[in-house]
Design a protein around this motif. Structure first.
Motif, PDB file in Angstrom:
ATOM      1  N   THR A  61       6.349   0.182  22.051  1.00  0.00           N
ATOM      2  CA  THR A  61       5.694  -1.057  22.450  1.00  0.00           C
ATOM      3  C   THR A  61       6.631  -2.224  22.180  1.00  0.00           C
ATOM      4  OG1 THR A  61       3.430  -0.255  22.089  1.00  0.00           O
ATOM      5  CG2 THR A  61       3.778  -2.633  21.949  1.00  0.00           C
ATOM      6  N   TYR A  62       6.748  -3.119  23.165  1.00  0.00           N
ATOM      7  CA  TYR A  62       7.658  -4.252  23.080  1.00  0.00           C
ATOM      8  C   TYR A  62       6.859  -5.553  23.113  1.00  0.00           C
ATOM      9  CZ  TYR A  62      11.106  -0.737  24.474  1.00  0.00           C
ATOM     10  OH  TYR A  62      11.889   0.386  24.542  1.00  0.00           O
ATOM     11  N   SER A  63       7.280  -6.509  22.323  1.00  0.00           N
ATOM     12  CA  SER A  63       6.727  -7.861  22.376  1.00  0.00           C
ATOM     13  C   SER A  63       7.712  -8.750  23.121  1.00  0.00           C
ATOM     14  CB  SER A  63       6.466  -8.396  20.966  1.00  0.00           C
ATOM     15  OG  SER A  63       7.645  -8.354  20.192  1.00  0.00           O
ATOM     16  N   ARG A  64       7.326 -10.001  23.335  1.00  0.00           N
ATOM     17  CA  ARG A  64       8.137 -10.897  24.162  1.00  0.00           C
ATOM     18  C   ARG A  64       9.570 -11.065  23.648  1.00  0.00           C
ATOM     19  NH1 ARG A  64       6.163 -14.147  28.049  1.00  0.00           N
ATOM     20  NH2 ARG A  64       3.922 -14.015  28.486  1.00  0.00           N
ATOM     21  N   ASP A  65       9.744 -11.019  22.342  1.00  0.00           N
ATOM     22  CA  ASP A  65      11.081 -11.246  21.801  1.00  0.00           C
ATOM     23  C   ASP A  65      11.988 -10.021  21.906  1.00  0.00           C
ATOM     24  OD1 ASP A  65       9.878  -9.655  19.950  1.00  0.00           O
ATOM     25  OD2 ASP A  65      10.137 -11.005  18.244  1.00  0.00           O
ATOM     26  N   SER A  66      11.480  -8.943  22.499  1.00  0.00           N
ATOM     27  CA  SER A  66      12.315  -7.741  22.647  1.00  0.00           C
ATOM     28  C   SER A  66      12.398  -7.256  24.092  1.00  0.00           C
ATOM     29  CB  SER A  66      11.781  -6.615  21.753  1.00  0.00           C
ATOM     30  OG  SER A  66      10.430  -6.307  22.074  1.00  0.00           O
ATOM     31  N   TRP A  67      12.141  -8.168  25.057  1.00  0.00           N
ATOM     32  CA  TRP A  67      12.228  -7.790  26.474  1.00  0.00           C
ATOM     33  C   TRP A  67      13.605  -7.234  26.826  1.00  0.00           C
ATOM     34  CZ3 TRP A  67       7.600  -7.513  26.156  1.00  0.00           C
ATOM     35  CH2 TRP A  67       6.603  -8.315  26.684  1.00  0.00           C
ATOM     36  N   VAL A  68      14.676  -7.849  26.296  1.00  0.00           N
ATOM     37  CA  VAL A  68      16.034  -7.409  26.621  1.00  0.00           C
ATOM     38  C   VAL A  68      16.246  -5.966  26.169  1.00  0.00           C
ATOM     39  CG1 VAL A  68      18.485  -7.784  26.198  1.00  0.00           C
ATOM     40  CG2 VAL A  68      16.983  -9.742  26.563  1.00  0.00           C
ATOM     41  N   ASN A  69      15.800  -5.655  24.962  1.00  0.00           N
ATOM     42  CA  ASN A  69      15.917  -4.280  24.470  1.00  0.00           C
ATOM     43  C   ASN A  69      15.115  -3.318  25.338  1.00  0.00           C
ATOM     44  OD1 ASN A  69      17.466  -5.201  22.316  1.00  0.00           O
ATOM     45  ND2 ASN A  69      15.702  -5.403  20.956  1.00  0.00           N
ATOM     46  N   MET A  70      13.957  -3.771  25.811  1.00  0.00           N
ATOM     47  CA  MET A  70      13.111  -2.926  26.640  1.00  0.00           C
ATOM     48  C   MET A  70      13.835  -2.529  27.923  1.00  0.00           C
ATOM     49  SD  MET A  70       9.452  -3.817  28.432  1.00  0.00           S
ATOM     50  CE  MET A  70      10.217  -5.174  29.329  1.00  0.00           C
ATOM     51  N   GLU A  71      14.424  -3.486  28.611  1.00  0.00           N
ATOM     52  CA  GLU A  71      15.118  -3.189  29.862  1.00  0.00           C
ATOM     53  C   GLU A  71      16.261  -2.215  29.621  1.00  0.00           C
ATOM     54  OE1 GLU A  71      15.968  -6.396  32.531  1.00  0.00           O
ATOM     55  OE2 GLU A  71      14.401  -7.652  31.687  1.00  0.00           O
ATOM     56  N   ARG A  72      16.971  -2.385  28.519  1.00  0.00           N
ATOM     57  CA  ARG A  72      18.057  -1.464  28.184  1.00  0.00           C
ATOM     58  C   ARG A  72      17.507  -0.065  27.937  1.00  0.00           C
ATOM     59  NH1 ARG A  72      19.885  -2.590  22.517  1.00  0.00           N
ATOM     60  NH2 ARG A  72      17.985  -1.358  22.191  1.00  0.00           N
ATOM     61  N   ASP A  73      16.430   0.033  27.173  1.00  0.00           N
ATOM     62  CA  ASP A  73      15.844   1.334  26.854  1.00  0.00           C
ATOM     63  C   ASP A  73      15.300   2.025  28.098  1.00  0.00           C
ATOM     64  OD1 ASP A  73      16.419   0.698  24.238  1.00  0.00           O
ATOM     65  OD2 ASP A  73      14.344   0.224  23.688  1.00  0.00           O
ATOM     66  N   LEU A  74      14.647   1.264  28.966  1.00  0.00           N
ATOM     67  CA  LEU A  74      14.010   1.845  30.143  1.00  0.00           C
ATOM     68  C   LEU A  74      15.015   2.431  31.121  1.00  0.00           C
ATOM     69  CD1 LEU A  74      11.204  -0.744  31.028  1.00  0.00           C
ATOM     70  CD2 LEU A  74      10.880   1.584  30.221  1.00  0.00           C
ATOM     71  N   PHE A  75      16.129   1.740  31.295  1.00  0.00           N
ATOM     72  CA  PHE A  75      17.015   2.090  32.399  1.00  0.00           C
ATOM     73  C   PHE A  75      18.349   2.702  31.999  1.00  0.00           C
ATOM     74  CE2 PHE A  75      14.374  -1.474  34.078  1.00  0.00           C
ATOM     75  CZ  PHE A  75      13.680  -0.732  35.009  1.00  0.00           C
ATOM     76  N   ALA A  76      18.699   2.690  30.729  1.00  0.00           N
ATOM     77  CA  ALA A  76      20.034   3.151  30.323  1.00  0.00           C
ATOM     78  C   ALA A  76      20.292   4.595  30.746  1.00  0.00           C
ATOM     79  CB  ALA A  76      20.210   2.998  28.816  1.00  0.00           C
ATOM     80  N   ALA A  77      19.391   5.500  30.356  1.00  0.00           N
ATOM     81  CA  ALA A  77      19.594   6.912  30.675  1.00  0.00           C
ATOM     82  C   ALA A  77      19.565   7.154  32.177  1.00  0.00           C
ATOM     83  CB  ALA A  77      18.526   7.760  29.984  1.00  0.00           C
ATOM     84  N   MET A  78      18.624   6.498  32.867  1.00  0.00           N
ATOM     85  CA  MET A  78      18.515   6.669  34.311  1.00  0.00           C
ATOM     86  C   MET A  78      19.761   6.166  35.016  1.00  0.00           C
ATOM     87  SD  MET A  78      17.899   4.797  37.305  1.00  0.00           S
ATOM     88  CE  MET A  78      16.985   3.329  36.831  1.00  0.00           C
ATOM     89  N   GLU A  79      20.259   4.987  34.622  1.00  0.00           N
ATOM     90  CA  GLU A  79      21.420   4.407  35.284  1.00  0.00           C
ATOM     91  C   GLU A  79      22.673   5.257  35.070  1.00  0.00           C
ATOM     92  OE1 GLU A  79      21.792   0.383  34.035  1.00  0.00           O
ATOM     93  OE2 GLU A  79      20.104  -0.322  35.264  1.00  0.00           O
ATOM     94  N   GLU A  80      22.812   5.827  33.884  1.00  0.00           N
ATOM     95  CA  GLU A  80      23.974   6.676  33.627  1.00  0.00           C
ATOM     96  C   GLU A  80      23.967   7.882  34.561  1.00  0.00           C
ATOM     97  OE1 GLU A  80      25.997   9.233  29.955  1.00  0.00           O
ATOM     98  OE2 GLU A  80      24.295   7.896  29.584  1.00  0.00           O
ATOM     99  N   LYS A  81      22.798   8.499  34.716  1.00  0.00           N
ATOM    100  CA  LYS A  81      22.676   9.649  35.604  1.00  0.00           C
ATOM    101  C   LYS A  81      22.931   9.266  37.050  1.00  0.00           C
ATOM    102  CE  LYS A  81      19.308  13.100  37.165  1.00  0.00           C
ATOM    103  NZ  LYS A  81      17.915  13.595  37.007  1.00  0.00           N
ATOM    104  N   VAL A  82      22.374   8.121  37.474  1.00  0.00           N
ATOM    105  CA  VAL A  82      22.505   7.693  38.867  1.00  0.00           C
ATOM    106  C   VAL A  82      23.949   7.307  39.198  1.00  0.00           C
ATOM    107  CG1 VAL A  82      21.844   5.902  40.508  1.00  0.00           C
ATOM    108  CG2 VAL A  82      20.100   7.033  39.122  1.00  0.00           C
TER     109      VAL A  82
END
Length: 228
Positions: free
Chosen positions: A199-220
């Motif tokens: 769960t992410y709060s407003r002050d961790s949006w940047v970390n959220m985007e990194r967590d959500l897409f890092a693995a997917m982007e590496e594979k893609v």
């Protein structure tokens, strides 16, 4: 507080969510994100009672949640054939005299006296959302409320979410466009691996985007490199 405790839900014999736990602060806007097939709609159906859980419970203020507490905006909207938008809204009871159809017609630019079958996808979404708001429930589950809407309507919905929060509503919203959630939500919950990963709060949006897409982007990236 809305609390999901050890909730396990299956669909067509397959476990979609397993021992999921989630606590939602009241009077806040909560986003729910996850890749296609992660179980967002399944979770909504479990909370609302459309899907019977294999195990676990959903509580509102430490008692079993009831549909009297909640409203649900489905991703796919069903409308009776041959009725107008105004007739559709008439199907939604309201507990108090706060709803003025003319004001909502103007806000969403909806032709309420036309047949719904002639509406665009975005207009149908706006009509369905209006009906849900008319119910005036404490907890609102909104599955893809931005679906098919244009830029102006998307902005109106964001302002509506802020107003619902001001009115003390607890809102859970999904969207396939992350920016619609980061611009509206107090918390965003990442659904993956049959449960809430983080769960992410407003002050961790940047970390959220990194967590959500890092693995997917590496594979893609590897796949793109091979494609070229």
């Amino acid at each position: 507080m809305l609390t999901v405790k050890d909730l396990t839900l299956s669909y067509h014999g397959s476990v979609v969510l397993e021992k999921l736990n989630l606590s939602l602060q009241p009077g806040c806007i909560h986003g729910l994100v996850g890749m296609n097939g992660s179980g967002k709609t399944t979770l909504f159906h479990g909370i609302y009672g459309l899907l019977k859980p294999d195990s676990g419970a959903v509580l509102w203020e430490d008692r079993p949640v009831s549909r009297k507490d909640m409203s649900l905006l489905e991703t796919q909207h069903y409308f009776y054939p041959g009725i107008t938008g105004r007739e559709y809204l008439g199907l939604f009871p309201t507990p108090r005299a706060f709803f003025n159809a003319a004001l909502w017609e103007e806000l969403f630019n909806l032709p309420l006296d036309e047949l719904i079958e002639n509406y665009s996808t975005g207009m149908k979404t706006k009509l369905a959302l209006t009906g849900i708001i008319k119910l005036d429930k404490t907890v609102m589950l909104l599955d893809e409320p931005f679906n098919g809407t244009d830029l102006e309507t998307g902005r109106i919905i964001k302002l509506l979410l802020a107003k619902l929060k001001e009115k003390g509503k607890t809102v859970i919203v999904t969207s396939h466009i992350l920016e619609t959630l980061t611009g509206s939500c107090d918390y965003i919950h990442h659904l993956a691996g049959k449960g809430i990963r983080k769960t992410y709060s407003r002050d961790s949006w940047v970390n959220m985007e990194r967590d959500l897409f890092a693995a997917m982007e590496e594979k893609v990236r590897v796949q793109i490199d091979k494609a070229f």
